[in-house]
Design an enzyme around this catalytic site. Structure first.
Site, PDB file in Angstrom:
ATOM      1  N   LEU A 113       0.876  -1.163   0.000  1.00  0.00           N
ATOM      2  CA  LEU A 113       0.000   0.000   0.000  1.00  0.00           C
ATOM      3  C   LEU A 113       0.913   1.211   0.000  1.00  0.00           C
ATOM      4  CD1 LEU A 113      -2.722  -1.007   2.648  1.00  0.00           C
ATOM      5  CD2 LEU A 113      -3.048  -0.761   0.166  1.00  0.00           C
ATOM      6  N   ASP A 114       0.607   2.202  -0.837  1.00  0.00           N
ATOM      7  CA  ASP A 114       1.510   3.341  -0.928  1.00  0.00           C
ATOM      8  C   ASP A 114       1.406   4.236   0.302  1.00  0.00           C
ATOM      9  OD1 ASP A 114      -0.616   5.191  -1.293  1.00  0.00           O
ATOM     10  OD2 ASP A 114      -0.654   4.787  -3.436  1.00  0.00           O
ATOM     11  N   LEU A 115       2.247   5.236   0.368  1.00  0.00           N
ATOM     12  CA  LEU A 115       2.379   6.087   1.547  1.00  0.00           C
ATOM     13  C   LEU A 115       1.047   6.661   2.001  1.00  0.00           C
ATOM     14  CD1 LEU A 115       4.297   7.617   3.530  1.00  0.00           C
ATOM     15  CD2 LEU A 115       4.413   9.431   1.799  1.00  0.00           C
ATOM     16  N   SER A 117      -2.013   5.577   1.357  1.00  0.00           N
ATOM     17  CA  SER A 117      -3.112   4.620   1.437  1.00  0.00           C
ATOM     18  C   SER A 117      -3.116   3.949   2.804  1.00  0.00           C
ATOM     19  CB  SER A 117      -2.987   3.566   0.332  1.00  0.00           C
ATOM     20  OG  SER A 117      -3.089   4.163  -0.948  1.00  0.00           O
TER      21      SER A 117
END
Length: 322
Positions: A113-115, A117
């Site tokens: 999951l990106d920063l 999210s």
């Protein structure tokens, strides 16, 4: 060491797969370690991943012993917004792994999951399991709750079922529906099976929507449920075996079926896994509790939705309230 004695390792396991099961690295990363001459078996440096080993072999990474393969374990973690899914960030930013209980030992994430999210992140000590569950061919659904600025027509969302190409990247079928509209924002439920880098954000942006909150609520049959932000909870072995089914069969002790693990004194090791490289953009032998009892899987939460369980189970994490 490129050849093996006549049939001596016929019942063994390929070295890269063994290292993945041991939590050292993913199978692909393990092959790179071998190519770099960092892996030795019984004192001889390997030069090819085409080599089989057994539990009786002395395996080292950079001269440090690799411990026995632990039983496969899986945790559900509620990743908060603002933490990277990487073991170490060159810029010193906060990461998911530095906040995990030390008792978990070395684990890796299944997908990222990106920063910016949040939501469900699956963690495991088994690199081979992570590789399998990340493969598009496994076709496990990832489901998200999304808040975005702007509006979109139902007809536009319907077309996503046929896939879409954005800036030269082709994305597979996506299921998306509007849950409600609140002022200038819109809430959607989005389901996909590929999980390409920043896929939800890029696809919705192509439809004129600006995502300002993104939460993953399900990965296959595993649900976010009632996990609080930053909380981690292990999936029961019985649930894990049931949901993985034939996709990644485990024996009654939690070891990959046919892995040839042996009982008796535990082989300990000090070798450490090689951190996974961070993707551009930034997002990315644990012990049991006393008595060997694993924590239970949590109940289904209001934002949970069903994935595609192996064996047809609709909910992998249901439990009764106390």
């Amino acid at each position: 060491m490129t050849d093996q004695d006549d049939g001596a390792k016929a019942t063994g396991e390929r070295i890269a797969k063994y290292l993945a099961h041991a939590g050292i690295a993913s199978r692909r990363e393990a092959e790179k370690l071998i190519e770099a001459g960092r892996i030795a078996v019984n004192g001889k440096v390997l030069t090819t991943p085409a080599f089989k080993v057994t539990a009786a072999d002395d395996i080292t990474l950079d001269g440090e012993p690799v411990g026995a393969k632990p039983e496969t374990r899986l945790w559900r973690h509620h990743k908060p917004e603002g933490r990277l899914t990487t073991h170490k960030d060159p810029e010193g930013r906060e990461t998911v792994f530095e906040h995990l209980p030390k008792s978990m030992g070395r684990v890796i994430s299944i997908g990222r999951l990106d920063l910016n999210s949040e939501g469900l992140l699956l963690l495991t000590n088994d690199g081979e399991l992570a590789r399998i569950l990340e493969l598009p061919a496994t076709a496990w659904s990832r489901r998200y709750r999304v808040r975005a600025y702007g509006d979109v027509k139902d007809s536009q969302l319907e077309k996503l079922k046929d896939g879409i190409t954005v800036e030269g990247v082709t994305y597979g079928p996506i299921e998306a529906s509007v849950d409600r509209r609140t002022g200038a924002n819109i809430w959607l439920t989005v389901g996909l099976r590929e999980g390409k880098n920043r896929e939800v954000r890029k696809v919705l942006n192509a439809l004129g929507l600006q995502v300002n909150r993104l939460m993953r609520v399900a990965y296959g049959p595993f649900q976010l449920g009632a996990l609080a932000k930053g909380e981690t909870e292990e999936v029961k072995l019985s649930v894990l075996r049931d949901q993985l089914g034939k996709l990644y069969p485990l024996d009654t002790d939690g070891y990959p079926a046919g892995s040839g693990h042996v009982t008796g004194p535990v082989k300990t090791g000090t070798a450490k896994a090689k951190p996974r490289p961070q993707r551009p953009g930034g997002g990315s032998g644990p012990g049991r509790k006393p008595g060997g009892k694993r924590p239970g899987a949590p109940e289904r939460g209001p934002d949970s939705s069903s994935g595609k369980p192996a064996g047809g189970k609709a909910n992998a994490n249901r439990r009764r309230r106390p």
